[in-house]
Design a protein around this motif. Structure first.
Motif, short mmCIF file in Angstrom:
data_model
loop_
_atom_site.label_atom_id
_atom_site.label_comp_id
_atom_site.label_asym_id
_atom_site.label_seq_id
_atom_site.Cartn_x
_atom_site.Cartn_y
_atom_site.Cartn_z
N PRO A 218 46.94 31.91 28.33
CA PRO A 218 47.73 33.10 28.54
C PRO A 218 47.13 34.05 29.21
O PRO A 218 47.57 35.12 29.80
N GLU A 219 45.62 34.20 29.19
CA GLU A 219 44.68 35.14 29.64
C GLU A 219 44.91 35.19 31.11
O GLU A 219 44.96 36.27 32.04
N THR A 220 45.02 33.88 31.86
CA THR A 220 45.18 33.66 33.29
C THR A 220 46.47 34.19 33.61
O THR A 220 46.72 34.79 34.42
N GLU A 221 47.60 34.12 32.96
CA GLU A 221 48.77 34.22 32.99
C GLU A 221 48.94 35.97 33.18
O GLU A 221 49.57 36.34 33.95
N GLU A 222 48.36 36.36 32.35
CA GLU A 222 48.34 37.87 32.31
C GLU A 222 47.66 38.62 33.59
O GLU A 222 48.16 39.49 33.99
N ILE A 223 46.62 37.75 34.20
CA ILE A 223 45.85 38.20 35.08
C ILE A 223 46.93 38.32 36.37
O ILE A 223 46.95 39.12 37.11
N VAL A 224 47.83 37.16 36.55
CA VAL A 224 48.62 36.97 37.54
C VAL A 224 49.62 37.94 37.69
O VAL A 224 50.09 38.81 38.56
N LEU A 225 50.31 38.39 36.35
CA LEU A 225 51.08 39.14 36.16
C LEU A 225 51.01 40.67 36.42
O LEU A 225 51.45 41.44 36.86
N SER A 226 49.48 40.86 36.12
CA SER A 226 49.19 42.06 36.24
C SER A 226 48.78 42.63 37.86
O SER A 226 48.67 43.64 38.00
N ILE A 227 48.84 41.66 38.73
CA ILE A 227 48.34 41.76 40.15
C ILE A 227 49.53 41.52 41.07
O ILE A 227 49.36 42.00 42.35
N THR B 54 34.49 47.30 42.74
CA THR B 54 35.05 46.26 41.68
C THR B 54 35.75 47.06 40.51
O THR B 54 35.48 48.53 40.48
N GLN B 55 36.86 46.68 39.92
CA GLN B 55 37.21 47.10 38.77
C GLN B 55 37.31 46.06 37.86
O GLN B 55 37.98 44.98 37.77
N LEU B 56 36.65 46.25 36.71
CA LEU B 56 36.69 45.38 35.50
C LEU B 56 37.84 45.70 34.73
O LEU B 56 38.07 46.63 34.25
N GLN B 57 38.45 44.57 34.36
CA GLN B 57 39.86 44.42 33.63
C GLN B 57 39.55 43.85 32.37
O GLN B 57 39.12 42.66 32.36
N LYS B 58 40.17 44.45 31.25
CA LYS B 58 40.12 43.63 29.82
C LYS B 58 41.57 43.06 29.77
O LYS B 58 42.52 43.09 30.44
N ASP B 59 41.45 41.94 28.81
CA ASP B 59 42.63 41.05 28.64
C ASP B 59 43.41 41.50 27.37
O ASP B 59 42.90 42.72 26.72
N PHE B 60 44.39 40.92 26.77
CA PHE B 60 45.15 41.40 25.55
C PHE B 60 44.40 41.40 24.27
O PHE B 60 44.95 41.72 23.48
N ARG B 61 43.26 40.85 24.42
CA ARG B 61 42.49 40.66 23.36
C ARG B 61 41.13 41.69 23.41
O ARG B 61 40.46 41.70 22.39
N ASP B 62 41.37 42.52 24.32
CA ASP B 62 40.30 43.48 24.48
C ASP B 62 39.00 43.10 24.98
O ASP B 62 38.16 43.69 24.80
N LYS B 63 39.10 42.03 25.76
CA LYS B 63 37.62 41.33 26.12
C LYS B 63 37.70 41.47 27.76
O LYS B 63 38.67 41.31 28.55
N ASP B 64 36.55 41.62 28.35
CA ASP B 64 36.43 41.64 29.99
C ASP B 64 36.83 40.61 30.27
O ASP B 64 36.34 39.12 29.96
N ARG B 65 37.80 40.45 31.28
CA ARG B 65 38.29 38.91 31.50
C ARG B 65 38.53 38.85 33.11
O ARG B 65 38.50 37.61 33.73
N SER B 66 38.62 40.12 33.89
CA SER B 66 38.99 39.81 35.19
C SER B 66 38.31 40.84 35.99
O SER B 66 37.82 42.01 35.44
N ILE B 67 38.20 40.63 37.30
CA ILE B 67 37.76 41.69 38.24
C ILE B 67 38.59 41.77 39.39
O ILE B 67 39.03 40.68 40.12
N VAL B 68 39.09 42.74 39.71
CA VAL B 68 40.05 43.02 41.05
C VAL B 68 39.11 43.95 41.92
O VAL B 68 38.31 45.20 41.64
N ALA B 69 38.75 43.04 43.34
CA ALA B 69 37.71 43.79 44.13
C ALA B 69 38.39 43.78 45.40
O ALA B 69 39.19 43.28 45.75
N THR B 70 37.87 44.92 46.13
CA THR B 70 38.15 45.30 47.58
C THR B 70 36.93 45.46 48.49
O THR B 70 35.97 45.92 47.76
N LYS B 71 36.99 45.17 49.55
CA LYS B 71 36.09 45.63 50.53
C LYS B 71 35.50 46.94 50.39
O LYS B 71 36.58 47.85 50.48
#
Length: 293
Positions: free
Chosen positions: A106-115, A273-290
């Motif tokens: 579900p955490e991976t699904e959340e990342i896809v839906l968020s971006i 970089t932007q550090l993103q938390k998941d629905f469990r409030d844990k650091d789960r993903s990074i969205v990065a740009t040049k």
């Protein structure tokens, strides 16, 4: 084998439910056991959750009863329910799974839906360490005009990913490569989105993991050496530094304990970089740009 051998009082639905709870109580939370029952009735009999609630006094045939019995035996061995039914849902796609790929989380699904709203409709997308292909397939389904690619080291994973793409009607091109040794051979030099859920669990963290993961999911897709836990992120960052379009995104699922270290590595490679938390409030993903010049 008859119902007596299986300790099921009858072929009635209510007794099958009771059997699951009596056999699995203490191994799984009660709510999860109920979920197993619902998923198996849907898979074996095509019943919805509403039908399951409304027809608890109905009986099923002996052949189907045996399926439920063996499902309980598998669950006692910690076999994932997704392996028992053979598939899982991910972003409204039906993804076949096996012991050759990670089960989509579900955490991976959340990342896809968020971006997804940040991804152009005609984007060029690359999913590194694609595994079952779930990320690439979901993105292709949500962005049908995009050109989507997936890469992985495992031939078996790529074969399953290609099967999943066909069964979901998703146009995804897959390529084999060892990301730590080579770049994927793809027809385009630049991508608007590079996304990855690479191996990131440290070997020392094995003891914290459940048997249903350790015994049934591929170690190659999970673990990295303690002395080099960011090895895949380093390779991905190097690749993305020269293969990401001007306004492109690099999106990475990460080890919750290594968020700051992963961000620091990406900064060194020229990314904001932007550090993103998941629905469990844990650091789960990074969205990065040049980084802008």
């Amino acid at each position: 084998m008859n119902t007596t051998d299986m300790h099921i009082p009858s072929n009635k639905v209510r007794d099958i439910e009771r059997y699951f709870h009596s056999e699995l109580s203490g191994m799984y939370p009660e709510g999860e056991i109920g979920m197993f029952v619902a998923m198996l009735f849907e898979e074996y009999l095509g019943w919805s959750r509403a039908q399951l609630l409304l027809h608890r006094e109905e009986t099923i045939n002996q052949s189907d009863l045996l399926k439920f019995h063996w499902a309980v035996e598998d669950l006692k061995k910690h076999r994932p329910i997704q392996h028992i039914i053979g598939h899982t849902d991910f972003c409204d796609c039906k993804i076949t799974v096996s012991e050759d790929v990670l089960i989509p989380r579900p955490e991976t699904e959340e990342i896809v839906l968020s971006i997804i709203e940040k991804v152009p409709r005609q984007a060029r997308i690359l999913d590194l360490c694609t595994g079952s292909g779930c990320i690439a397939i979901a993105l292709a389904a949500m962005r049908p005009q995009a050109e989507v690619f997936g890469a992985d080291i495992s031939e078996k994973a790529l074969a399953l990913a290609a099967k999943n793409a066909r069964e979901n009607g998703a146009a995804v091109t897959f390529a084999q490569c060892d990301l730590l040794k080579e770049e994927p051979q793809l027809p385009y030099p630049l991508f608007d989105l590079i996304i990855s859920n690479p191996p990131y669990v440290k070997e020392s963290e094995r003891t914290e993991m459940e048997p249903n993961v350790l015994d049934y999911e591929p170690a190659i897709a999970l673990f990295v050496p303690d002395e080099e836990p960011l090895r895949f992120y380093r390779a991905i960052a190097r690749y993305a530094a020269t293969h990401l379009s001007e306004n492109g995104l690099l999106v990475l699922e990460i080890n919750e304990n290594l968020g700051s270290e992963t961000c620091a590595l990406l900064h060194e490679q020229g990314f904001d970089t932007q550090l993103q938390k998941d629905f469990r409030d844990k650091d789960r993903s990074i969205v990065a740009t040049k980084k802008s010049c």
